[in-house]
Design an enzyme around this catalytic site. Structure first.
Site, PDB file in Angstrom:
ATOM      1  N   CYS A 116       0.813  -1.223   0.000  1.00  9.55           N
ATOM      2  CA  CYS A 116       0.000   0.000   0.000  1.00  9.55           C
ATOM      3  C   CYS A 116       0.841   1.265   0.000  1.00  9.55           C
ATOM      4  O   CYS A 116       0.338   2.353  -0.267  1.00  9.55           O
ATOM      5  CB  CYS A 116      -0.959  -0.005   1.181  1.00  9.55           C
ATOM      6  N   HIS A 256      -3.698   7.074   1.996  1.00  9.71           N
ATOM      7  CA  HIS A 256      -4.020   5.740   1.499  1.00  9.71           C
ATOM      8  C   HIS A 256      -5.404   5.361   2.030  1.00  9.71           C
ATOM      9  O   HIS A 256      -5.724   5.614   3.192  1.00  9.71           O
ATOM     10  CB  HIS A 256      -2.962   4.749   1.990  1.00  9.71           C
ATOM     11  N   ASN A 286     -10.049  -0.339  -1.097  1.00 11.57           N
ATOM     12  CA  ASN A 286      -8.597  -0.260  -0.999  1.00 11.57           C
ATOM     13  C   ASN A 286      -7.973  -0.843  -2.271  1.00 11.57           C
ATOM     14  O   ASN A 286      -7.968  -2.061  -2.458  1.00 11.57           O
ATOM     15  CB  ASN A 286      -8.147  -1.040   0.243  1.00 11.57           C
TER      16      ASN A 286
HETATM   17  O1  UT7 Z   1      -4.061  -1.387   3.240  1.00 18.13           O
HETATM   18  C1  UT7 Z   1      -3.189  -2.307   3.788  1.00 18.13           C
HETATM   19  C2  UT7 Z   1      -3.149  -2.263   5.247  1.00 18.13           C
HETATM   20  N1  UT7 Z   1      -4.355  -2.794   5.778  1.00 18.13           N
HETATM   21  C3  UT7 Z   1      -5.078  -2.108   6.652  1.00 18.13           C
HETATM   22  O2  UT7 Z   1      -4.755  -0.986   6.957  1.00 18.13           O
HETATM   23  C4  UT7 Z   1      -6.266  -2.808   7.283  1.00 18.13           C
HETATM   24  C5  UT7 Z   1      -6.232  -2.656   8.779  1.00 18.13           C
HETATM   25  N2  UT7 Z   1      -7.267  -3.397   9.446  1.00 18.13           N
HETATM   26  C6  UT7 Z   1      -8.572  -3.040   9.348  1.00 18.13           C
HETATM   27  O3  UT7 Z   1      -8.930  -2.122   8.625  1.00 18.13           O
HETATM   28  C7  UT7 Z   1      -9.563  -3.766  10.219  1.00 18.13           C
HETATM   29  O4  UT7 Z   1      -8.852  -4.564  11.138  1.00 18.13           O
HETATM   30  C8  UT7 Z   1     -10.568  -4.660   9.430  1.00 18.13           C
HETATM   31  C9  UT7 Z   1     -11.500  -3.777   8.625  1.00 18.13           C
HETATM   32  C10 UT7 Z   1      -9.811  -5.607   8.522  1.00 18.13           C
HETATM   33  C11 UT7 Z   1     -11.418  -5.462  10.422  1.00 18.13           C
HETATM   34  O5  UT7 Z   1     -12.071  -4.585  11.315  1.00 18.13           O
HETATM   35  P1  UT7 Z   1     -11.957  -4.835  12.892  1.00 18.13           P
HETATM   36  O6  UT7 Z   1     -12.748  -3.770  13.521  1.00 18.13           O
HETATM   37  O7  UT7 Z   1     -10.494  -4.898  13.222  1.00 18.13           O
HETATM   38  O8  UT7 Z   1     -12.676  -6.229  13.072  1.00 18.13           O
HETATM   39  P2  UT7 Z   1     -12.099  -7.585  13.712  1.00 18.13           P
HETATM   40  O9  UT7 Z   1     -11.183  -8.253  12.760  1.00 18.13           O
HETATM   41  O10 UT7 Z   1     -11.609  -7.309  15.081  1.00 18.13           O
HETATM   42  O11 UT7 Z   1     -13.430  -8.409  13.818  1.00 18.13           O
HETATM   43  C12 UT7 Z   1     -14.496  -8.015  14.707  1.00 18.13           C
HETATM   44  C13 UT7 Z   1     -15.634  -8.975  14.504  1.00 18.13           C
HETATM   45  C14 UT7 Z   1     -15.218 -10.452  14.571  1.00 18.13           C
HETATM   46  O12 UT7 Z   1     -16.275 -11.164  15.148  1.00 18.13           O
HETATM   47  P3  UT7 Z   1     -16.207 -11.592  16.693  1.00 18.13           P
HETATM   48  O13 UT7 Z   1     -14.985 -12.454  16.815  1.00 18.13           O
HETATM   49  O14 UT7 Z   1     -16.105 -10.313  17.468  1.00 18.13           O
HETATM   50  O15 UT7 Z   1     -17.510 -12.314  16.878  1.00 18.13           O
HETATM   51  C15 UT7 Z   1     -15.108 -10.827  13.113  1.00 18.13           C
HETATM   52  O16 UT7 Z   1     -15.290 -12.199  12.900  1.00 18.13           O
HETATM   53  O17 UT7 Z   1     -16.211  -8.786  13.211  1.00 18.13           O
HETATM   54  C16 UT7 Z   1     -16.237 -10.041  12.509  1.00 18.13           C
HETATM   55  N3  UT7 Z   1     -16.054  -9.767  11.081  1.00 18.13           N
HETATM   56  C17 UT7 Z   1     -17.078  -9.480  10.285  1.00 18.13           C
HETATM   57  N4  UT7 Z   1     -18.394  -9.370  10.481  1.00 18.13           N
HETATM   58  C18 UT7 Z   1     -19.159  -9.030   9.428  1.00 18.13           C
HETATM   59  C19 UT7 Z   1     -14.911  -9.751  10.386  1.00 18.13           C
HETATM   60  N5  UT7 Z   1     -15.173  -9.448   9.104  1.00 18.13           N
HETATM   61  C20 UT7 Z   1     -16.503  -9.275   9.014  1.00 18.13           C
HETATM   62  C21 UT7 Z   1     -17.354  -8.938   7.949  1.00 18.13           C
HETATM   63  N6  UT7 Z   1     -18.677  -8.842   8.214  1.00 18.13           N
HETATM   64  N7  UT7 Z   1     -16.902  -8.716   6.713  1.00 18.13           N
END
Ligand code: UT7
Length: 332
Positions: A116, A256, A286
């Site tokens: 990125c 980004h 992204n």
């Molecule tokens: O560009 C390259 C660099 N990358 C980035 O900068 C990305 C950085 N990371 C992020 O933007 C975020 O971590 C994500 C958008 C990828 C995920 O968001 P989050 O707030 O960190 O969610 P999480 O991974 O902590 O997941 C929270 C919950 C989980 O459920 P439980 O375990 O709390 O029951 C996940 O299983 O949300 C669930 N979850 C979803 N639910 C609905 C994960 N993906 C989804 C989804 N829809 N698509």
């Protein structure tokens, strides 16, 4: 003699027609529009559909557009750098393929892999070539066909990424406009949280790697999120400090587009109101190396000669950084 700076003198961009909306994703994986919007800020992303189409097929119209706007022929391009993690092939470089497709037969070029941060790294590298005095026209491309490496059964990654390409032309300037400074960083230990397991020399493609779905993006979202919030904001802040800039001096933040929450945190640290932040994550998601030049492409008419803008990114590697650009032209 006044110092030579590398001025951005033209911008081009391309996004594919097909829109992968949150509603469509709801039919593919266990997700919902509300979750995606509130956690990332994304409504839809563009996907390059069609047999035989690759990253270069998005970069080509972007580069041709910038040539046409600047009134130059591809024959005048000295060098083309392509920031990408989704090259058409492992080799040759996509830069070479782009140059072939546009007839830039006088150019040399190479790909730069910084995920990125690919566009920022490439821009800084291209600017150094111009500053050396040896090259007069360097094209810097940020392009990724992320759909080629996204697992559309993995809800944690498939909602984030899209396809797109942007490009800028760099030319020498002696009026202090151009790429003025960069704070660039990397930390290879971050590879554990964001990578593609197979397809490289560590784990060449095999029936086993395909069965194990190891040719897709792996991301452990939380640690990447935490490192991105800190890394992007710290780099932008360091850049401002060492150039004696406050939020009032900066006309735009060009971030980004990985997650709206990361962008908001960076803007806050820089003391910038949301009106000064370029944001198109809702439309394009992204696009990895494509996000920053696509912002410049969309906002080109609102940029004016002398405007100080800060470009900031964080991504796989980990790689991150911020670049200060003084805009060189009024597009009208
Ligand atoms: O560009 C390259 C660099 N990358 C980035 O900068 C990305 C950085 N990371 C992020 O933007 C975020 O971590 C994500 C958008 C990828 C995920 O968001 P989050 O707030 O960190 O969610 P999480 O991974 O902590 O997941 C929270 C919950 C989980 O459920 P439980 O375990 O709390 O029951 C996940 O299983 O949300 C669930 N979850 C979803 N639910 C609905 C994960 N993906 C989804 C989804 N829809 N698509």
């Amino acid at each position: 003699m006044p110092a030579i700076t590398a001025a951005i003198t033209s911008v081009g961009g391309y996004v594919p027609e097909y829109r992968l909306t949150n509603a469509i994703l709801e039919t593919m994986v266990d997700t919902n529009d509300e979750w995606i919007k509130s956690r990332t800020g994304i409504d839809e992303r563009r996907i390059l559909k069609g047999e035989g189409l690759a990253t270069s097929d998005m970069a080509v119209p972007a580069v041709l557009e910038l040539c046409q706007k600047r009134g130059i022929s591809p024959l005048e391009i000295d060098c083309l750098i392509c920031g990408t993690v989704t090259p058409d092939m492992i080799f040759p470089a996509t830069a070479n393929i782009i140059c072939d497709k546009i007839g830039a037969v006088n150019a040399w070029g190479f790909d730069l892999s910084a995920a990125c941060s690919g566009f920022l790294y490439s821009l800084t590298t291209g600017a150094a070539l111009i500053e050396s005095g040896r090259y007069k026209k360097v094209v810097v491309v940020g392009a990724d066909k992320m759909s080629a490496i996204v697992d559309y059964t993995d809800r944690s990654t498939c909602i984030i990424f899209g396809d797109g390409a942007g490009a800028v032309l760099l030319e020498p300037s002696t009026d202090e406009n151009g790429v003025l400074d960069s704070v660039l960083k990397s930390d290879g230990s971050g590879k554990n949280y964001l990578h593609m397991k197979a397809g490289g020399s560590l784990k060449p493609a095999s029936a086993e790697t395909i069965a194990a779905k190891e040719h897709y993006i792996f991301q452990d979202g939380q640690p990447v999120f935490k490192a991105a919030v800190k890394g992007m904001a710290d780099a932008a802040y360091e850049l401002m400090q060492r150039n004696n800039l406050t939020g009032d001096d900066i006309v735009w933040l060009v971030p980004h587009q990985a997650n709206k929450r990361i962008i908001d945190a960076t803007a806050k640290r820089m003391d910038l109101p949301s009106e000064k932040v370029m944001l198109n994550i809702q439309k394009f998601g992204n696009t990895t190396a494509g996000t920053i030049p696509l912002c410049l492409w969309e906002w080109e008419k609102q940029l004016h000669k002398g405007d100080k803008i800060v470009l900031a990114a964080f991504g796989g590697g980990f790689t991150w950084g911020a670049t200060l650009v003084q805009w060189a032209y009024d597009s009208e």
